[in-house]
Write a protein that holds these residues in place. Structure first.
Motif, PDB file in Angstrom:
ATOM      1  N   ALA A  23       0.845  -1.188   0.000  1.00 55.17           N
ATOM      2  CA  ALA A  23       0.000   0.000   0.000  1.00 55.17           C
ATOM      3  C   ALA A  23       0.880   1.237   0.000  1.00 55.17           C
ATOM      4  O   ALA A  23       1.818   1.355   0.807  1.00 55.17           O
ATOM      5  CB  ALA A  23      -0.909  -0.006   1.215  1.00 55.17           C
ATOM      6  N   ALA A  24       0.569   2.168  -0.885  1.00 56.03           N
ATOM      7  CA  ALA A  24       1.359   3.390  -1.023  1.00 56.03           C
ATOM      8  C   ALA A  24       0.564   4.602  -0.590  1.00 56.03           C
ATOM      9  O   ALA A  24      -0.647   4.693  -0.822  1.00 56.03           O
ATOM     10  CB  ALA A  24       1.795   3.562  -2.470  1.00 56.03           C
ATOM     11  N   SER A  25       1.256   5.521   0.028  1.00 55.68           N
ATOM     12  CA  SER A  25       0.638   6.804   0.360  1.00 55.68           C
ATOM     13  C   SER A  25       0.957   7.788  -0.752  1.00 55.68           C
ATOM     14  O   SER A  25       1.841   7.556  -1.567  1.00 55.68           O
ATOM     15  CB  SER A  25       1.181   7.332   1.686  1.00 55.68           C
ATOM     16  N   GLY A  26       0.231   8.884  -0.774  1.00 56.71           N
ATOM     17  CA  GLY A  26       0.529   9.908  -1.760  1.00 56.71           C
ATOM     18  C   GLY A  26      -0.403   9.836  -2.959  1.00 56.71           C
ATOM     19  O   GLY A  26      -0.865   8.784  -3.351  1.00 56.71           O
ATOM     20  N   ARG A  27      -0.653  11.005  -3.538  1.00 54.65           N
ATOM     21  CA  ARG A  27      -1.612  11.088  -4.632  1.00 54.65           C
ATOM     22  C   ARG A  27      -1.004  10.750  -5.983  1.00 54.65           C
ATOM     23  O   ARG A  27      -1.708  10.652  -6.963  1.00 54.65           O
ATOM     24  CB  ARG A  27      -2.198  12.497  -4.686  1.00 54.65           C
ATOM     25  N   THR A  28       0.321  10.570  -6.042  1.00 55.84           N
ATOM     26  CA  THR A  28       0.976  10.368  -7.332  1.00 55.84           C
ATOM     27  C   THR A  28       1.375   8.922  -7.559  1.00 55.84           C
ATOM     28  O   THR A  28       2.214   8.636  -8.403  1.00 55.84           O
ATOM     29  CB  THR A  28       2.223  11.256  -7.416  1.00 55.84           C
ATOM     30  N   PHE A  29       0.761   7.996  -6.829  1.00 54.62           N
ATOM     31  CA  PHE A  29       1.115   6.581  -6.956  1.00 54.62           C
ATOM     32  C   PHE A  29       1.033   6.129  -8.404  1.00 54.62           C
ATOM     33  O   PHE A  29       1.885   5.377  -8.875  1.00 54.62           O
ATOM     34  CB  PHE A  29       0.163   5.744  -6.096  1.00 54.62           C
ATOM     35  N   SER A  30       0.047   6.583  -9.131  1.00 53.79           N
ATOM     36  CA  SER A  30      -0.171   6.111 -10.501  1.00 53.79           C
ATOM     37  C   SER A  30       0.932   6.546 -11.452  1.00 53.79           C
ATOM     38  O   SER A  30       0.992   6.069 -12.586  1.00 53.79           O
ATOM     39  CB  SER A  30      -1.525   6.593 -11.017  1.00 53.79           C
ATOM     40  N   LEU A  31       1.824   7.427 -11.017  1.00 53.65           N
ATOM     41  CA  LEU A  31       2.919   7.882 -11.875  1.00 53.65           C
ATOM     42  C   LEU A  31       4.164   7.003 -11.739  1.00 53.65           C
ATOM     43  O   LEU A  31       5.107   7.159 -12.511  1.00 53.65           O
ATOM     44  CB  LEU A  31       3.282   9.324 -11.539  1.00 53.65           C
ATOM     45  N   TYR A  32       4.173   6.111 -10.765  1.00 50.47           N
ATOM     46  CA  TYR A  32       5.381   5.362 -10.444  1.00 50.47           C
ATOM     47  C   TYR A  32       5.370   3.950 -11.008  1.00 50.47           C
ATOM     48  O   TYR A  32       4.350   3.251 -10.974  1.00 50.47           O
ATOM     49  CB  TYR A  32       5.548   5.280  -8.930  1.00 50.47           C
ATOM     50  N   THR A  33       6.534   3.526 -11.482  1.00 49.59           N
ATOM     51  CA  THR A  33       6.799   2.110 -11.681  1.00 49.59           C
ATOM     52  C   THR A  33       6.978   1.480 -10.309  1.00 49.59           C
ATOM     53  O   THR A  33       7.646   2.045  -9.439  1.00 49.59           O
ATOM     54  CB  THR A  33       8.081   1.919 -12.506  1.00 49.59           C
TER      55      THR A  33
END
Length: 124
Positions: A23-33
């Motif tokens: 599980a990731a925090s932050g609103r930009t998760f979809s930008l990351y590999t």
């Protein structure tokens, strides 16, 4: 900034399955590999699998190809590692990691953010 928390590890018999979640925090998760790595006692950390930001491209280590799958749900800020046909040599601490590029998805040095790890133990 991305914070990552893994879960789903445990003890399983050889041939069994486990699903790890990150599980990731932050609103930009979809930008990351997102990648999964593992480290067994006395061994160096090794690449397991990676998935690009959209989920349309995946990459696996030869040692897990055909047994593990990686997926992500960007709406839930979560990446998964489904592990089937587990072997004792899969025993390790599994880490998820995040990077902003997909040029070298198996290169740990490219990843900026790491979780704390979750233990997977496969008994024979």
């Amino acid at each position: 900034q991305v914070q990552l928390v893994e879960s789903g590890g445990g003890l399983v018999q050889a041939g069994g399955s486990l699903r790890l979640s990150c599980a990731a925090s932050g609103r930009t998760f979809s930008l990351y590999t997102m990648g999964w790595f593992r480290q067994a006692p006395g061994k160096e950390r090794e690449f397991v699998a990676a998935i690009n930001w959209s989920g349309t491209s995946t990459y696996f280590a030869d040692s897990v190809k055909g047994r593990f799958t990686i997926s992500r749900d960007n709406a839930k800020n979560t990446v998964y590692l489904q592990m089937n046909s587990l072997k004792p040599e899969d025993t390790a601490v599994y880490y998820c990691a995040a990077t902003q590029d997909y040029d070298f998805p198996n290169d740990a040095s490219r990843y900026s953010y790491w979780g704390q790890g979750t233990q997977v133990t496969v008994s024979s």
